[in-house]
Design an enzyme around this catalytic site. Structure first.
Site: not given
Lengths: 328, 324
Positions: A60, A129
């Site tokens: 990322e 998450h």
């Protein structure tokens, strides 16, 4: 006018903008061969090829920063984060580079880039998450932040974000991708920084953005059955914030409940509540209420995870408090 | 490798010498101005490392190539062609500075000369540089991006993520670690698993080169080769072993190293050795050198005067340049 999903609306916006502007490309994990982790980019690799639909390694920080570099050097990247949770690995590139390169260069550079992906809790995904992180981006001058809650706005705001010469962070949500709504067949954009009045009423203002819109709409339906008419404001953009729409609504209703699935500390919700307190003080008949996510990491257990989020019952209870009514 | 004087026309050698000496004079003056509190904050001088900028930038075609670096950026900015006036004015925080007084020492930018900063977060410019190279490849511009960073940055995750991206996408990028041997106060050997950074290139399927960062022609020849490779889509990693004479920044008392160590490197001074080599080859007379240094000194004096006389940004500038 056709009824399509939020996912299809995003896909259509991406497709049209890639067709319109050669400089637009999509980059991220699984955006190509896999058609997108949530299938937002379905068909784009086949149509535009691997030059413009770039599957990345799980890096990322690397691919987000690469997008920033491509943006200052003439391209218009759309960076897909598989979720905003993983974007924390790229926080440095967004906060220290994307948001600051224009100002630090005295206006020599511009950073036309979109960072987008699902944000906020879905179901059964546990703490790492299931986080609503819009406040991380909203905090930073130099960024714009949009959070469409309908397919129509997902389409129009993504097109605006891609055409904007500034870095724009877009908050989507796993559970919203299958939501359906009417989207015009005609091409259009939705301006960044303009809220949507989802319904009009005189008794109380309900303000939210992104996925909690459905909780708020249902609460407004149930309140209507009891004769309470709510003004429902869907912010659509967190930065810039449409202060005028918020303020004029509260001046009309004198009561305000802010609904935000983020945690309550230093959140978008408290920023909006503070705006209302400071600009509508003389109009308010009750303290502003904030219905936020509970101040805990999200648990896996479904009963607990639902309890950790804003609900119809919590919103109605907050409305009852600002109306000083015990019969709701 | 073209490391001999004879490989280059005299004008080109003189250009490298001029660049190096201009950087030296600029940094000496910047240090003085910092002492006089004309410059504030963090100010990282390039003194000692001039051969890296002088050699590397001379290998580029800046009509299409780009340069990205970290916060020790004055030298590379000047080597790319930034007017010392704009650089000094930026250090002074004046509106006539390259970044209108908003960037300061660590954030010099000069889009016209393809110098893209000036990044203050260790290692954060490396993915950005790869993105610039990505754009060059995407637009088929034929350009290459030189990505500079220090030995301290080498251990950031961003470096290794970017090496991988550069290789898998055949980006026209050259990664250059300017190993000045001290990451702030930490000796590079204490924190590095390898004793030559260039060997890590192999782990990413790239070519690795090492060069003497105190020898401008060794730098020039190595970068020239790497740039030629990059234009074909072969990124590479170069270690240029160099040394900084001054502290990490102006506020560094340098207790971590000895005076003797610095003196040893000063004996191998990059500018003096290059000058000596040119004199020995009868390509530079004492008079030519004196004229050159006098001209450069005057240019730097002029830059200081320009910075002194320039206005501060008006308060209205606070909210400008934040959004496009």
């Amino acid at each position: 006018m056709a009824e399509i999903t939020y996912r299809e609306a995003l896909n259509r916006a991406l497709d049209e903008e890639m067709a319109r502007d050669e400089r637009v490309f999509l980059i991220g994990e699984e955006v190509g061969e896999y058609d997108g982790a949530y299938k937002v980019s379905r068909g784009l690799l086949a149509k535009y090829g691997p030059r413009r639909v770039k599957d990345t390694p799980i890096s990322e920080l690397g691919f987000t920063g690469l997008g920033v570099g491509a943006a200052i050097a003439g391209l218009r990247p759309v960076v897909e984060w598989m979720t905003h949770n993983f974007a924390l690995l790229a926080l440095d590139q967004v906060v220290n580079n994307a948001a600051k390169l224009r100002q630090m260069s005295g206006g020599q550079l511009s950073v036309p880039i979109v960072f987008r992906g699902p944000n906020g809790p879905a179901e059964f995904l546990a703490a790492q998450h299931s986080q609503a992180l819009g406040g991380y981006w909203m905090h930073v001058p130099g960024l714009k932040v949009v959070a469409p809650a309908t397919p129509a706005d997902a389409y129009g705001l993504l097109k605006s974000a891609i055409r904007d010469d500034n870095p724009v962070v877009m908050l989507e949500a796993e559970l919203m991708y299958a939501w359906k709504g009417e989207v015009s067949d005609q091409e259009y954009t939705v301006p960044i920084g303009k809220a949507r009045v989802a319904r009009e009423g005189e008794d109380v203002t309900l303000i939210t953005y992104s996925k909690p819109i459905r909780v708020v709409e249902e609460a407004a339906d149930r309140l209507a059955e009891k004769g309470v008419r709510a003004d429902v404001i869907d912010l659509r953009s967190l930065r810039p914030l449409d202060e005028e729409t918020v303020v004029s609504s509260v001046w009309k209703t004198s009561r305000c409940v802010v609904v935000d699935e983020a945690w309550p500390m230093a959140s978008p919700g408290v920023t909006v509540a503070n705006l209302v307190n400071s600009r509508c003080f003389d109009a308010l008949d009750a303290p502003v209420e904030l219905v936020s996510g509970e101040d805990v990491p999200m648990p896996y257990n479904h009963r607990l995870e639902l309890a950790a989020q804003p609900s119809v019952e919590k919103v109605i209870a907050a409305v009852a408090r600002v109306l000083y009514r015990e019969d709701l | 490798m073209k490391t001999e004087l004879a490989h280059y026309p005299k004008e080109e050698l003189m250009r490298m010498l001029t660049t190096m000496q201009t950087i030296r004079a600029f940094e000496e003056k910047a240090g003085m101005m910092y002492g006089l509190r004309k410059i504030g904050g963090f100010c990282h001088l390039y003194t000692g490392q001039e051969a890296v900028a002088g050699g590397a930038i001379s290998a580029l075609d800046l009509s299409k190539d780009y340069v990205v670096t970290a916060y020790r950026d004055h030298g590379l900015a000047i080597a790319c062609g930034m007017d010392p006036k704009k650089a000094m004015a930026e250090l002074f925080g004046k509106v006539t500075g390259c970044s209108r007084g908003k960037g300061g020492s660590m954030h010099l930018f000069d889009v016209e000369h393809h110098f893209l900063g000036g990044n203050g977060i260790v290692g954060a410019q490396i993915p950005v540089a790869a993105g610039v190279a990505f754009s060059q490849q995407y637009r088929e511009s034929g350009g290459v991006t030189l990505c500079f960073f220090g030995d301290g940055a080498f251990h950031q995750g961003a470096v290794h993520e970017t090496f991988n991206l550069g290789k898998i996408w055949d980006l026209p990028v050259v990664f250059i670690v300017e190993n000045n041997q001290w990451g702030m106060g930490t000796n590079w050997k204490k924190v590095s698993a390898v004793d030559d950074f260039s060997v890590t290139a192999g782990a990413y399927g790239m070519k690795g080169y090492s060069c003497d960062g105190l020898d401008v022609l060794d730098v020039r020849a190595t970068i020239e080769q790497a740039v030629a490779d990059a234009r074909l889509g072969w990124p590479s990693l170069i270690e240029a072993r160099t040394y900084r004479y001054k502290g990490h920044s102006m506020s560094d008392p340098q207790k971590y190293r000895t005076r003797e160590e610095i003196d040893e490197y000063r004996k191998r001074d990059a500018i003096q050795s290059f000058k000596f080599r040119l004199s020995e080859a009868k390509m530079l007379t004492e008079k030519e050198w004196d004229d050159l240094t006098r001209r450069i000194d005057a240019q730097i004096e002029e830059a200081v005067a320009f910075a002194e006389e320039s206005p501060e940004p008006s308060l209205e500038e606070l909210y400008t340049d934040v959004y496009a």
